[in-house]
Design a protein around this motif. Structure first.
Motif, PDB file in Angstrom:
ATOM      1  N   PRO A 224      55.505  32.673  44.525  1.00 18.69           N
ATOM      2  CA  PRO A 224      54.273  33.377  44.898  1.00 18.69           C
ATOM      3  C   PRO A 224      53.835  33.082  46.332  1.00 18.69           C
ATOM      4  CG  PRO A 224      54.026  32.207  42.809  1.00 18.69           C
ATOM      5  CD  PRO A 224      55.262  31.678  43.460  1.00 18.69           C
ATOM      6  N   HIS A 225      53.332  34.123  46.971  1.00 19.77           N
ATOM      7  CA  HIS A 225      52.616  33.985  48.235  1.00 19.77           C
ATOM      8  C   HIS A 225      51.117  33.923  47.982  1.00 19.77           C
ATOM      9  CE1 HIS A 225      50.967  34.733  52.195  1.00 19.77           C
ATOM     10  NE2 HIS A 225      50.405  35.843  51.757  1.00 19.77           N
ATOM     11  N   ALA A 226      50.658  34.670  46.981  1.00 22.66           N
ATOM     12  CA  ALA A 226      49.223  34.713  46.682  1.00 22.66           C
ATOM     13  C   ALA A 226      49.025  35.048  45.209  1.00 22.66           C
ATOM     14  CB  ALA A 226      48.523  35.740  47.557  1.00 22.66           C
ATOM     15  N   LEU A 227      47.815  34.762  44.749  1.00 20.95           N
ATOM     16  CA  LEU A 227      47.427  35.024  43.369  1.00 20.95           C
ATOM     17  C   LEU A 227      46.051  35.681  43.404  1.00 20.95           C
ATOM     18  CD1 LEU A 227      48.711  34.402  40.587  1.00 20.95           C
ATOM     19  CD2 LEU A 227      47.293  32.349  40.486  1.00 20.95           C
ATOM     20  N   ILE A 228      45.916  36.823  42.722  1.00 23.48           N
ATOM     21  CA  ILE A 228      44.674  37.591  42.712  1.00 23.48           C
ATOM     22  C   ILE A 228      44.210  37.754  41.267  1.00 23.48           C
ATOM     23  CG2 ILE A 228      43.614  39.821  43.213  1.00 23.48           C
ATOM     24  CD1 ILE A 228      45.746  40.169  45.428  1.00 23.48           C
ATOM     25  N   VAL A 229      42.940  37.456  41.024  1.00 17.77           N
ATOM     26  CA  VAL A 229      42.337  37.659  39.707  1.00 17.77           C
ATOM     27  C   VAL A 229      41.165  38.621  39.878  1.00 17.77           C
ATOM     28  CG1 VAL A 229      41.321  36.570  37.673  1.00 17.77           C
ATOM     29  CG2 VAL A 229      42.925  35.279  39.108  1.00 17.77           C
ATOM     30  N   GLY A 230      41.017  39.559  38.972  1.00 16.82           N
ATOM     31  CA  GLY A 230      39.889  40.472  39.074  1.00 16.82           C
ATOM     32  C   GLY A 230      39.839  41.442  37.917  1.00 16.82           C
ATOM     33  N   ARG A 231      38.923  42.396  38.026  1.00 18.09           N
ATOM     34  CA  ARG A 231      38.760  43.374  36.959  1.00 18.09           C
ATOM     35  C   ARG A 231      38.273  44.697  37.544  1.00 18.09           C
ATOM     36  NH1 ARG A 231      33.444  44.179  35.220  1.00 18.09           N
ATOM     37  NH2 ARG A 231      31.923  42.761  36.161  1.00 18.09           N
ATOM     38  N   GLU A 232      38.434  45.719  36.752  1.00 18.41           N
ATOM     39  CA  GLU A 232      38.035  47.070  37.144  1.00 18.41           C
ATOM     40  C   GLU A 232      36.544  47.277  36.892  1.00 18.41           C
ATOM     41  OE1 GLU A 232      39.153  51.070  34.973  1.00 18.41           O
ATOM     42  OE2 GLU A 232      40.877  50.378  36.168  1.00 18.41           O
ATOM     43  N   VAL A 233      35.871  47.960  37.820  1.00 22.54           N
ATOM     44  CA  VAL A 233      34.479  48.378  37.626  1.00 22.54           C
ATOM     45  C   VAL A 233      34.426  49.891  37.804  1.00 22.54           C
ATOM     46  CG1 VAL A 233      33.386  46.206  38.265  1.00 22.54           C
ATOM     47  CG2 VAL A 233      33.967  47.854  40.046  1.00 22.54           C
ATOM     48  N   VAL A 234      33.530  50.534  37.047  1.00 24.35           N
ATOM     49  CA  VAL A 234      33.473  51.997  37.023  1.00 24.35           C
ATOM     50  C   VAL A 234      32.031  52.471  37.147  1.00 24.35           C
ATOM     51  CG1 VAL A 234      34.014  54.058  35.666  1.00 24.35           C
ATOM     52  CG2 VAL A 234      35.518  52.063  35.531  1.00 24.35           C
ATOM     53  N   ALA A 235      31.816  53.502  37.964  1.00 20.54           N
ATOM     54  CA  ALA A 235      30.507  54.146  38.090  1.00 20.54           C
ATOM     55  C   ALA A 235      30.676  55.437  38.875  1.00 20.54           C
ATOM     56  CB  ALA A 235      29.498  53.229  38.804  1.00 20.54           C
ATOM     57  N   ASN A 236      29.776  56.380  38.689  1.00 25.77           N
ATOM     58  CA  ASN A 236      29.762  57.641  39.441  1.00 25.77           C
ATOM     59  C   ASN A 236      31.090  58.398  39.370  1.00 25.77           C
ATOM     60  OD1 ASN A 236      27.165  57.085  40.145  1.00 25.77           O
ATOM     61  ND2 ASN A 236      27.553  56.714  42.311  1.00 25.77           N
ATOM     62  N   GLY A 237      31.796  58.267  38.265  1.00 23.96           N
ATOM     63  CA  GLY A 237      33.058  58.960  38.126  1.00 23.96           C
ATOM     64  C   GLY A 237      34.172  58.407  38.985  1.00 23.96           C
ATOM     65  N   ALA A 238      34.016  57.171  39.461  1.00 25.20           N
ATOM     66  CA  ALA A 238      35.039  56.523  40.284  1.00 25.20           C
ATOM     67  C   ALA A 238      35.209  55.090  39.804  1.00 25.20           C
ATOM     68  CB  ALA A 238      34.648  56.553  41.759  1.00 25.20           C
ATOM     69  N   LYS A 239      36.293  54.454  40.255  1.00 26.13           N
ATOM     70  CA  LYS A 239      36.534  53.076  39.852  1.00 26.13           C
ATOM     71  C   LYS A 239      37.029  52.257  41.041  1.00 26.13           C
ATOM     72  CE  LYS A 239      41.109  54.268  37.969  1.00 26.13           C
ATOM     73  NZ  LYS A 239      42.001  54.189  36.791  1.00 26.13           N
ATOM     74  N   ALA A 240      36.815  50.958  40.935  1.00 28.07           N
ATOM     75  CA  ALA A 240      37.225  50.023  41.986  1.00 28.07           C
ATOM     76  C   ALA A 240      37.726  48.754  41.321  1.00 28.07           C
ATOM     77  CB  ALA A 240      36.068  49.725  42.934  1.00 28.07           C
TER      78      ALA A 240
END
Length: 336
Positions: A224-240
């Motif tokens: 590994p070079h990097a490790l990313i932890v996260g989750r999806e968020v949704v609003a206004n018909g879009a997601k990030a």
């Protein structure tokens, strides 16, 4: 008159009664026992310091605490980092002006922590922390927009083009799980992370409500070079995608620009954001991150969704260089 100690498991009714009557009758902990147990229940106690009024057998104050090692061992050990959560003294129940301080002093005496921090505090509480010898700072929210999207629904303001983005080589992205523990435990320990991969499993992959993902950015095979932890968020018909943890090789520039672009493209994310304090800003800028400002920003609150810019204040005392992210304390906790 008062006994300052941790809440006993059998006193869950007293704890909930205090939350309902003195904090919020709609608090998520009153509606979701699994979430309360996940975040605060140890073997025989709940990790809330309480001011137990002996005469009435009621709690007049509570101070929630969380620690990385708690998720791993279901116990808060000595000489660890401690995050403060709900801190409330009900002035309608007590004339004492010192209960809040006594509960904090209990933590310092009982656990002798390496650091104590509170994340997501308001201006009034920040002044109180300053008086108690804490440093107060503001976290920075960064976001990397998906430049292939024309009509943004979540990003607000005029986007500046990045001065430059350093494209990483053809790194491979692998979504990780429990089966990768040995490899990633070595990566984290070798790079002197304060968090273990077992912590990431217990804190994120076993969350009772949210679905988190762990991505390893690999140079070759499982290096590994990097490790990313996260989750999806949704609003206004879009997601990030919201990063809650970010780890990288020591003494090596963070080089994940192309990998983040790939994650956005594969999932149709409008942007990826990262809320942090204490990270290397130049590395984040080189990866294409833009700092949220009044002229261009992404929302912080999604439960409920609020499309305004919000700054997040922290307070901390620490025996080592201090850093924190959105995943620390209870900042990334369900509200609905």
């Amino acid at each position: 008159m008062y006994e300052i100690r941790l809440c006993k498991a059998k006193e869950i009714g007293l704890l909930k009664s205090f939350l309902k009557n003195s904090w919020s009758k709609d608090h998520i902990f009153l509606r979701d026992q699994d979430l309360l147990d996940y975040q605060h229940k140890a073997h025989d106690v709940y990790n809330f310091v309480v001011a137990h009024h002996l005469e009435t057998n009621c709690f007049h104050g509570i101070l929630g605490i969380v620690s990385p090692d708690f998720y791993t061992f279901r116990k808060i050990n000595k000489n660890q980092d401690i995050w403060l959560a709900i801190w409330k003294v009900d002035k309608s129940l007590t004339k004492s002006n010192y209960l809040g301080m006594e509960m904090l002093e209990y933590i310092e005496a009982e656990f002798t922590p390496k650091s104590i921090s509170a994340i997501g505090i308001n201006e009034e509480v920040a002044l109180l922390y300053k008086l108690m010898g804490f440093k107060t700072k503001k976290m920075k929210q960064w976001f990397k927009p998906n430049r292939n999207i024309v009509d943004y629904k979540l990003i607000l303001g005029d986007l500046p083009f990045p001065a430059h983005e350093i494209e990483n080589p053809c790194y491979k992205i692998v979504e990780c799980g429990v089966e990768h523990e040995n490899n990633l435990e070595f990566f984290l320990s070798n790079n002197k992370s304060k968090k273990s991969f077992r912590y990431l499993i217990e804190r994120y992959l076993k969350h009772p409500t949210y679905e988190y993902k762990i991505y390893a950015i690999l140079k070759s095979d499982f290096d590994p070079h990097a490790l990313i932890v996260g989750r999806e968020v949704v609003a206004n018909g879009a997601k990030a995608f919201r990063i809650t943890e970010l780890f990288s090789e020591k003494d090596t520039p963070l080089n994940i620009c192309s990998s983040l672009n790939e994650i956005m493209a594969n999932n149709a994310y409008e942007y990826i954001d990262f809320l942090e304090y204490g990270f290397d800003e130049i590395s984040l800028i080189n990866c294409g991150f833009i700092e949220s400002t009044d002229s261009h920003f992404v929302p912080h609150l999604f439960e409920p969704f609020v499309d305004v810019r919000k700054e997040v204040q922290i307070a901390f005392k620490s025996k080592h260089p201090f850093s924190c992210t959105k995943g620390d304390s209870d900042l990334d906790r369900p509200n609905l």
